[in-house]
Design a protein around this motif. Structure first.
Motif, short mmCIF file in Angstrom:
data_model
loop_
_atom_site.label_atom_id
_atom_site.label_comp_id
_atom_site.label_asym_id
_atom_site.label_seq_id
_atom_site.Cartn_x
_atom_site.Cartn_y
_atom_site.Cartn_z
N LEU A 82 43.78 -30.03 -34.90
CA LEU A 82 42.45 -29.43 -34.84
C LEU A 82 42.35 -28.33 -33.79
CD1 LEU A 82 40.26 -32.63 -35.18
CD2 LEU A 82 41.22 -31.16 -36.94
N THR A 98 38.38 -27.43 -43.94
CA THR A 98 38.30 -28.85 -44.30
C THR A 98 39.67 -29.39 -44.72
OG1 THR A 98 37.64 -28.13 -46.48
CG2 THR A 98 35.90 -28.86 -45.01
N TYR A 101 41.34 -31.27 -42.17
CA TYR A 101 40.79 -32.57 -41.78
C TYR A 101 41.20 -33.68 -42.73
CZ TYR A 101 37.85 -30.35 -38.27
OH TYR A 101 37.41 -29.67 -37.19
N ARG A 141 34.40 -32.29 -40.12
CA ARG A 141 34.54 -30.98 -39.49
C ARG A 141 33.24 -30.60 -38.77
NH1 ARG A 141 33.66 -25.73 -41.49
NH2 ARG A 141 34.86 -24.14 -40.34
#
Ligand SMILES: Nc1ncnc2c1ncn2[C@@H]1O[C@H](COP(=O)(O)OP(=O)(O)OP(=O)(O)O)[C@@H](O)[C@H]1O
Ligand SMILES: [Mg+2]
Lengths: 451, 272
Positions: A82, A98, A101, A141
């Motif tokens: 991240l 996304t 994630y 997110r």
């Protein structure tokens, strides 16, 4: 006078009749009354049955939309994925899409399964992750972007389950239907059952149904009424603020001040006609005047509010005038008699007495406006809106949806999960309407108690 | 609304009225039309101050119509048109400069059916003084309300329940409340249109007694269908018939020895 009576009708004593037996006329009259009462009862019964049928069908379809299946996972927000640079710079974090994630969720799910000793039984990790809504990475997110300091921690998340899994627990999806379904397999359903018995998969009250915006066709589980509710509230606010003062002022003028002549008769007839004009026509008018001519934005609550105001005004004017007519003229005389001006007589005495009627008319008009769909379709309120409108008054010009339009929209979608959502939206709409009526009743009794 | 066409018939009318210092109200050549219908024809009458004048006559003869001319309540009827002049204290109330609202503070009215506001007893009486700004302080207003209710003979019955609804009173009490409401704005003239027709004999007696007392301070004009009532309460009586003022005379003379045959017939109960 007395002579005629004496000559024409024989004195009562000569008609020898017992009061204990019914004569033919009385019997026929009673029978007619019985028939009329029966008809009335049947009418009421049909009405009640229709209402009960409507409510049961909506409630049985829609109540389940207030519940939603969630999968609770402890997710490690891995800094390596991240925030590669490690400086918690929000701009850099926002660059991770996304897709960045999704692996975190997959990993958390497989770890949780291992921890609880759940075997995949031929379901790959990727397929297992399909139990979770595609909306989940986006939610994750948003959480991280809102709170960058959470990176590196392990946080417990309640993630939306996929629409098919939700449907499985609401009886919409079965093992048989799953065999034919590209989106879900029976094995995945079996896995879901295991997650459920392990306590990872739960069914909870669905707050996001009221707060979330609409979602795309493939994610019915994420679809909510947030934008539609805000849009409807904004429009009601506009309708109320515009139509109540304009309507009441117009009625007072027409009823109390305007001269009685051909011109006012014409206006009166036209108001009655306007009340009967189909609402689509007001939509076309709104499209032509507010959007094409005045250049207002499409899909905006301000345009919807203006169109609905035009539609509601005749209703309010007619109801208000009726309320004014029903105030006894003796009250006006009394006020004028002690030297009140016409306006004082109206505002001090007639208007308060007419207020219950005015309020009822206004609320009925508002309720009609709240449920109106057709004119809103024409001014583009049916657009797919994911962004919340800003707060008022700026938000009046932002695109929004509306409750009835959202219902219409959802019934047009392919996935049966949207039918459930549509019924849920209808329930919300009905609750709004009932609340409005309650407010009307409360206001009315408040006004009546003053005297 | 204001289809009343005002006409000052004779330039001398005001001066003439002023010279007749005896009369409070003086009507000259009053004609009233409801649309095409000619309801009052050429009425001339002088009404004396601080006395009771009764209007009698068969139904539909124009008593109410004339009474309503005296405080311009007819203005509220769209089709009604008044011609001629009516002077009060020598000023023509149909002069275009006159504001009917101001006039009605000076000429109060009590209606046939008791029509209290659907508000408290206190509010009923306080309303007039309040809109005319007669009281600066709450205590002043309280005094006005109390004295008006006293003048209307209602004080003892309602002094403990001033905040209760005026519509909760009995018919007779309601009518006296309406009289108190009229009295509260300190009018000089009080018009009463059959004030007792909805009341029982005891309530009627009370209202009549009240009229008797009010006479010392106010000019009262009362429409009544009861000859006995006219005889009991009034000093002067005017008899209307088919839109005409047939006779106007001292009440005593009117009921014993009227000048006009029609009055005689009416009083004897031959028509009406
Ligand atoms: N608002 C109105 N519009 C048209 N005509 C009216 C109106 N009011 C009264 N009239 C007419 O004017 C005439 C006089 O009416 P008015 O009410 O003055 O009679 P009245 O003497 O008071 O009768 P009553 O004793 O029955 O009250 C009647 O013929 C009546 O029909
Ligand atoms: Mg009358």
């Amino acid at each position: 006078m007395t002579d005629i009576t004496a000559a024409g009708i024989p004195p009562a004593e000569t008609q020898k009749k017992s009061l204990l037996t019914l004569d033919d006329r009385t019997r026929r009259r009673n029978a007619a009354e019985m028939r009329f009462r029966m008809m009335g009862k049947i009418g009421v019964l049909i009405g009640i049955l229709a209402l009960v049928g409507l409510l049961t069908s909506i409630l049985s379809n829609g109540l389940s939309s207030f519940q939603q299946t969630f999968i609770t996972l402890d997710i490690h927000l891995d800094p390596a994925r991240l925030d590669k640079s490690g400086n918690r710079n929000p701009e850099e974090i926002a660059k991770v899409t996304t897709f960045g994630y999704a692996p975190l969720i997959e990993k958390a799910l497989s770890e949780a399964m291992t921890a609880k000793g759940i075997l995949g039984n031929g379901v790959t990790v990727k397929a297992a992750a399909e139990l979770i809504s595609k909306e989940a990475p986006a939610d994750l997110r948003n959480y991280v972007i809102a709170d960058p300091q959470s990176i590196g921690q392990t946080v417990s998340f309640k993630l939306l389950a996929a629409g098919r899994i939700d449907g499985y627990y609401k009886g919409r999806v079965t093992m048989e239907s799953a065999k034919l379904d590209r989106n879900i397999s029976p094995e995945q359903l079996l896995l879901a059952d295991k997650l459920k018995s392990a306590g990872l998969l739960t069914t909870k009250f669905n707050w996001s149904f009221f707060t979330a915006p609409d979602a795309s066709d493939t994610r019915p589980e994420a679809a909510g009424l947030g934008v539609a509710i805000i849009g409807s509230l904004y429009m009601m606010l506009i309708v109320l603020v515009l139509s109540l003062p304009i309507g009441v002022a117009a009625s007072i003028y027409l009823e109390e001040f305007a001269p009685q002549n051909k011109f006012t008769d014409l206006i009166e007839v036209n108001i009655a006609n306007l009340a009967a004009v189909p609402s689509v026509v007001f939509g076309i008018l709104g499209l032509a005047i507010f959007i094409n001519f005045a250049g207002m934005p499409q899909s905006a609550p301000v345009v919807g509010g203006l169109v609905l105001t035009l539609m509601t005004l005749p209703t309010i004017i007619i109801a208000t005038r009726a309320a004014f007519k029903s105030v006894p003229p003796s009250i006006r005389d009394a006020a004028l008699g002690v030297g009140a001006s016409k306006m004082q007589a109206i505002f001090h005495h007639v208007l308060p007495l007419a207020m219950p009627g005015v309020l009822t008319g206004t609320i009925i008009g508002l309720a009609r406006a709240l449920g109106e769909t057709a004119p809103l379709l024409l001014i583009g309120m049916v657009a797919f809106v994911r962004e919340y409108p800003a707060g008022p008054p700026d938000g009046f010009f932002d695109p929004a949806s509306a409750l009835p339009v959202q219902v219409y929209n959802w019934t047009q979608r392919g996935d049966p999960a949207f039918i459930e959502r549509a019924s849920g939206a209808i329930i919300v709409l009905l609750i709004f309407l009932i609340t409005m009526n309650m407010v009307a009743i409360i206001l009315r009794s408040r006004f009546e108690r003053r005297w | 609304m204001n289809s009343i066409s005002t006409m000052i018939t004779t330039t001398t009318s005001t001066t003439k009225a002023a010279t007749m210092s005896e009369s409070k109200i003086s009507a000259r050549n009053v004609q009233v039309f409801y649309g095409e219908k000619h309801a009052l024809r050429d009425v001339n009458i002088e009404i004396r101050p601080r006395s009771v004048t009764a209007f009698i006559g068969p139904s539909g003869c124009g008593k109410s119509t004339f009474l309503r001319c005296l405080n311009r309540m007819n203005d509220t009827i769209a089709s009604c048109r008044v011609e001629g002049s009516i002077g009060i204290d020598g000023e023509n109330i149909y002069d275009p400069k006159v504001d009917p609202v101001q006039l009605r503070a000076k000429v109060g009215m009590v209606f046939q059916k008791p029509n209290p506001f659907p508000k408290s007893i206190y509010e009923n009486v306080a309303y007039g003084p309040r809109i005319h700004g007669l009281a600066r302080k709450k205590s002043d207003l309280d005094d006005i309300v109390a004295s008006a209710l006293q003048k209307a003979g209602l004080w003892n019955e309602v002094k403990d329940r001033l905040q209760e609804s005026g519509t909760g009173l009995s018919g007779g009490q309601q009518q006296r409340l309406c009289i108190a409401r009229a009295v509260a704005v300190s009018p000089e003239i009080i018009l009463m249109d059959e004030p007792c027709s909805a009341l029982d004999p005891i309530a009627t007696a009370k209202v009549e007694e009240l009229i008797h007392e009010l006479r010392s301070n106010y000019t009262i004009v009362i429409v009544t269908h009861s000859m006995q009532q006219a005889a009991r309460v009034s000093q002067r009586t005017a008899m209307f018939h088919l839109g005409l003022l047939v006779e106007e005379n001292d009440t005593d003379k009117m009921f014993t020895n009227p000048d006009d045959q029609r009055t005689q017939d009416y009083i004897m109960g031959r028509f009406g």
